[in-house]
Design a protein around this motif. Structure first.
Motif, short mmCIF file in Angstrom:
data_model
loop_
_atom_site.label_atom_id
_atom_site.label_comp_id
_atom_site.label_asym_id
_atom_site.label_seq_id
_atom_site.Cartn_x
_atom_site.Cartn_y
_atom_site.Cartn_z
N ASP A 108 54.05 36.32 16.88
CA ASP A 108 53.33 35.81 18.05
C ASP A 108 52.56 36.99 18.64
O ASP A 108 53.15 37.93 19.16
CB ASP A 108 54.32 35.25 19.07
CG ASP A 108 53.63 34.59 20.26
OD1 ASP A 108 52.43 34.87 20.48
OD2 ASP A 108 54.28 33.84 20.99
N THR A 117 59.16 39.98 11.12
CA THR A 117 59.63 38.60 10.92
C THR A 117 59.95 38.32 9.45
O THR A 117 59.51 39.04 8.55
CB THR A 117 58.56 37.60 11.41
OG1 THR A 117 57.33 37.86 10.72
CG2 THR A 117 58.33 37.73 12.90
N ASN A 118 60.72 37.26 9.25
CA ASN A 118 61.08 36.80 7.91
C ASN A 118 61.71 37.90 7.06
O ASN A 118 61.35 38.12 5.91
CB ASN A 118 59.86 36.20 7.21
CG ASN A 118 59.38 34.93 7.90
OD1 ASN A 118 60.19 34.16 8.40
ND2 ASN A 118 58.08 34.74 7.96
N VAL A 138 58.09 33.54 13.08
CA VAL A 138 56.63 33.61 12.99
C VAL A 138 56.11 34.62 14.01
O VAL A 138 56.49 34.57 15.18
CB VAL A 138 56.00 32.23 13.25
CG1 VAL A 138 54.49 32.28 13.11
CG2 VAL A 138 56.61 31.18 12.31
N THR A 167 49.09 33.17 16.56
CA THR A 167 49.79 33.55 15.34
C THR A 167 48.92 34.35 14.37
O THR A 167 49.39 34.74 13.31
CB THR A 167 50.32 32.31 14.61
OG1 THR A 167 49.23 31.42 14.36
CG2 THR A 167 51.37 31.60 15.43
N ASP A 172 60.77 29.11 14.18
CA ASP A 172 60.45 27.75 13.74
C ASP A 172 61.71 27.11 13.16
O ASP A 172 62.19 27.49 12.09
CB ASP A 172 59.34 27.80 12.69
CG ASP A 172 58.80 26.42 12.34
OD1 ASP A 172 59.51 25.42 12.60
OD2 ASP A 172 57.68 26.34 11.80
N LYS A 176 62.25 29.88 10.08
CA LYS A 176 61.15 30.82 9.98
C LYS A 176 61.00 31.61 11.28
O LYS A 176 61.08 31.03 12.37
CB LYS A 176 59.83 30.08 9.71
CG LYS A 176 59.73 29.40 8.37
CD LYS A 176 58.37 28.74 8.23
CE LYS A 176 58.23 28.00 6.91
NZ LYS A 176 56.90 27.35 6.81
N GLU A 205 50.29 27.00 12.24
CA GLU A 205 50.10 27.07 13.68
C GLU A 205 50.99 26.05 14.39
O GLU A 205 51.04 24.89 13.99
CB GLU A 205 48.63 26.78 14.02
CG GLU A 205 47.66 27.78 13.45
CD GLU A 205 47.42 28.93 14.40
OE1 GLU A 205 47.90 28.84 15.53
OE2 GLU A 205 46.75 29.89 14.01
N THR A 228 47.65 33.33 7.77
CA THR A 228 48.27 32.93 9.03
C THR A 228 49.36 31.90 8.78
O THR A 228 49.15 30.95 8.05
CB THR A 228 47.21 32.32 9.98
OG1 THR A 228 46.17 33.27 10.16
CG2 THR A 228 47.82 31.96 11.33
N PRO A 229 50.55 32.08 9.37
CA PRO A 229 51.59 31.05 9.24
C PRO A 229 51.11 29.75 9.87
O PRO A 229 50.11 29.70 10.59
CB PRO A 229 52.77 31.64 10.03
CG PRO A 229 52.45 33.10 10.15
CD PRO A 229 50.96 33.21 10.17
N ARG A 247 60.06 24.32 17.51
CA ARG A 247 59.60 25.70 17.40
C ARG A 247 59.86 26.35 18.75
O ARG A 247 59.48 25.82 19.77
CB ARG A 247 58.12 25.77 17.05
CG ARG A 247 57.75 25.26 15.67
CD ARG A 247 56.26 25.45 15.42
NE ARG A 247 55.87 24.98 14.12
CZ ARG A 247 55.45 23.75 13.85
NH1 ARG A 247 55.37 22.87 14.85
NH2 ARG A 247 55.12 23.39 12.64
#
Length: 247
Positions: free
Chosen positions: A167, A33-34, A165, A197, A155, A163, A210, A207-208, A124
């Motif tokens: 999972d 991610t990201n 994120v 997350t 997100d 974003k 929530e 943690t990103p 999201r």
């Protein structure tokens, strides 16, 4: 005489090689991610797989994105990341020519900008990613393998930043997706699947943010259906469909 026998053996060996059945086994698949590429935020799908019987064949690796495992594929809107000219599903691809009959492919990576998922801002989303492998992709192509459905959260609550994120709620196998679809056809409501997350294998990691609620497959009102999904074209009662986004 030996010369002709040798030629015959070489000829038959060539035919057997050409007609050899190509096979692929996906050993591992994961989502990064990201990721940024050419200043575009997005996500990268990675997978390791074993390939056999595919020498000199073109191998196509394809990624598709779903609102739920085995459900509606996200719909393309600008012809950039599209499954085919006649099928407007969001998809990303990579190709290579197999050099030998037996190859171990490690960390095959396919990137897609997050905005090319064509999800609407303000929510999201949990989506599912599936990777597939083909030989000689096209009209006469041969399907070789497919991965589980891998969850990821997109997100879109900040219009200035998209974003992706992680999972960690777990992947869904093709068999599980088919069983869930069968239950839905029989009128059964699927159980809610919580959003996770935090990496269970690394609980101390940062943690990103929530998501505030969990994904649910309960019945919803028609007006809640998000037009970013392929649901818009399905002739079914939209009240029986789950939300694709997490409010």
């Amino acid at each position: 005489m030996r010369y002709y026998i040798l030629l015959l053996c070489m000829f038959l060996s060539g035919i057997l090689t050409m007609n050899a059945e190509s096979k692929a086994v996906i050993k591992n698949a994961w989502i990064e991610t990201n990721v940024e590429k050419n200043d575009q935020p997005g996500l990268a799908m990675h997978f390791d797989f074993d390939l056999s019987g595919a020498k000199d064949r073109l191998i196509g690796c394809q990624v598709m994105f779903f609102s739920r495992p085995g459900g509606w594929a996200l719909r393309d809107k600008n012809n950039k990341y599209r499954l085919s000219p006649s099928l407007n599903y969001v998809a990303a691809f990579d190709y290579f020519r197999a050099k030998t009959n037996d190859q171990k492919i490690e960390n095959m990576s396919i990137f897609i900008p997050a905005e090319e998922l064509h999800l609407n801002y303000g929510h999201r989303y949990r989506i599912y990613v599936q990777l597939s492998i083909y030989s000689d992709p096209g009209k006469n192509g041969e399907f070789l393998a497919e991965s589980d459905y891998l969850p990821v959260i997109i997100d879109m609550t900040n219009p200035n930043t998209i974003k992706a994120v992680p999972d960690y709620s777990g992947s869904v196998t093709v068999a599980e997706a088919e069983e869930a679809a069968k239950k839905r056809r029989n009128g059964e409501v699927a159980a809610s699947r919580p959003v996770v997350t935090k990496d269970p294998n690394n609980p101390e990691a940062s943690t990103p943010e929530e998501p505030k609620t969990t994904w649910s497959s309960k019945k919803i009102k028609r007006v809640s259906i998000d037009p970013a999904t392929f649901w818009q074209k399905e002739e079914v009662d939209s009240a029986s469909l789950p939300k694709v986004y997490i409010e």
